[in-house]
Design a protein around this motif. Sequence first.
Motif, short mmCIF file in Angstrom:
data_model
loop_
_atom_site.label_atom_id
_atom_site.label_comp_id
_atom_site.label_asym_id
_atom_site.label_seq_id
_atom_site.Cartn_x
_atom_site.Cartn_y
_atom_site.Cartn_z
N LEU A 278 0.82 -1.28 0.01
CA LEU A 278 -0.13 0.02 -0.05
C LEU A 278 0.81 1.32 -0.07
O LEU A 278 0.50 2.21 -0.74
CB LEU A 278 -0.88 0.18 1.06
N ARG A 279 1.88 1.31 0.71
CA ARG A 279 2.84 2.34 0.46
C ARG A 279 3.43 2.61 -0.80
O ARG A 279 3.53 3.61 -1.14
CB ARG A 279 4.11 2.07 1.69
N SER A 280 4.05 1.65 -1.19
CA SER A 280 4.36 1.84 -2.58
C SER A 280 3.34 2.38 -3.87
O SER A 280 3.72 2.97 -4.70
CB SER A 280 5.20 0.63 -3.17
N LEU A 281 2.11 1.63 -3.45
CA LEU A 281 1.23 1.98 -4.29
C LEU A 281 0.76 3.63 -4.11
O LEU A 281 0.68 4.49 -5.14
CB LEU A 281 -0.24 1.32 -4.06
N ALA A 282 0.83 3.93 -2.78
CA ALA A 282 0.51 5.31 -2.58
C ALA A 282 1.60 6.33 -3.31
O ALA A 282 1.45 7.47 -3.77
CB ALA A 282 0.51 5.65 -1.22
N ALA A 283 2.87 5.84 -3.17
CA ALA A 283 4.16 6.62 -3.64
C ALA A 283 3.82 6.81 -4.98
O ALA A 283 4.07 7.96 -5.83
CB ALA A 283 5.24 5.89 -3.51
N LEU A 284 3.29 5.65 -5.79
CA LEU A 284 3.12 5.96 -7.23
C LEU A 284 2.26 6.94 -7.85
O LEU A 284 2.35 7.89 -8.61
CB LEU A 284 2.65 4.46 -7.79
N ILE A 285 0.94 7.04 -6.89
CA ILE A 285 0.14 7.94 -7.13
C ILE A 285 0.51 9.28 -6.88
O ILE A 285 0.12 10.38 -7.51
CB ILE A 285 -1.21 7.59 -6.16
N ARG A 286 1.18 9.35 -5.84
CA ARG A 286 1.91 10.71 -5.34
C ARG A 286 2.82 11.28 -6.28
O ARG A 286 3.04 12.56 -6.28
CB ARG A 286 2.38 10.87 -3.86
N ASP A 287 3.78 10.21 -6.85
CA ASP A 287 4.77 10.66 -7.82
C ASP A 287 4.27 11.71 -9.03
O ASP A 287 3.44 11.33 -9.80
CB ASP A 287 5.19 9.61 -8.09
N GLN B 274 6.01 12.42 -11.41
CA GLN B 274 6.18 11.93 -12.98
C GLN B 274 5.14 10.92 -13.22
O GLN B 274 4.95 10.53 -14.65
CB GLN B 274 7.47 11.36 -12.92
N PHE B 275 4.57 10.14 -12.41
CA PHE B 275 3.30 9.31 -12.61
C PHE B 275 2.35 9.98 -13.42
O PHE B 275 1.58 9.42 -14.27
CB PHE B 275 2.82 8.62 -11.27
N LEU B 276 1.99 11.30 -13.32
CA LEU B 276 1.17 11.90 -13.77
C LEU B 276 1.58 12.51 -15.19
O LEU B 276 0.82 12.99 -15.96
CB LEU B 276 0.36 13.00 -13.13
N MET B 277 2.67 12.70 -15.58
CA MET B 277 3.43 13.21 -16.78
C MET B 277 3.16 11.92 -17.91
O MET B 277 3.35 10.82 -17.82
CB MET B 277 4.96 13.27 -16.84
N TYR B 278 2.40 12.59 -19.03
CA TYR B 278 2.26 11.71 -20.22
C TYR B 278 3.08 12.29 -21.20
O TYR B 278 3.13 13.47 -21.61
CB TYR B 278 0.83 11.68 -20.53
N PRO B 279 3.73 11.25 -21.95
CA PRO B 279 4.47 11.83 -23.26
C PRO B 279 3.66 12.28 -24.21
O PRO B 279 2.41 12.05 -24.41
CB PRO B 279 5.11 10.57 -23.68
N ASP B 280 3.97 13.36 -24.90
CA ASP B 280 3.33 14.00 -25.85
C ASP B 280 3.35 13.12 -27.20
O ASP B 280 4.35 12.33 -27.39
CB ASP B 280 3.69 15.64 -26.08
#
Length: 119
Positions: A26-35, A37-43
Amino acid sequence: MFETRPAEYRRALARAAGDDPPADFLRSLAALIRDRQFLMYPDMAELPLSDWEASGRFSLTSAFVSSMVSGEYDSVDEALDEILTSEHPDCHERLGNLAGELQRIRYLFRTPAEFDAAA
């Protein structure tokens, strides 16, 4: 920590966590969501589409454009008029899906230069 949770929740969490302790998972999943760069999508400049990829991703638009370049219609307005009037009154999903594809294309390629660069 998870003892008070429903049994089904604990079983699902254990399956999802695999070999990891559920709390660590759950901590690693939360870190992914907060990261950020996880929200950056390539153009599209980073991920240009080949013709077959574009046709697969935007199949309705591809068919529409094909009818335009085939010379079947003299103008975009004529082609749009044909599409609008040829749809069965109760079968408007195709037109809605075409409009959705066109909106995605307009979002992905903000200018003609961006579109040309990705083609």
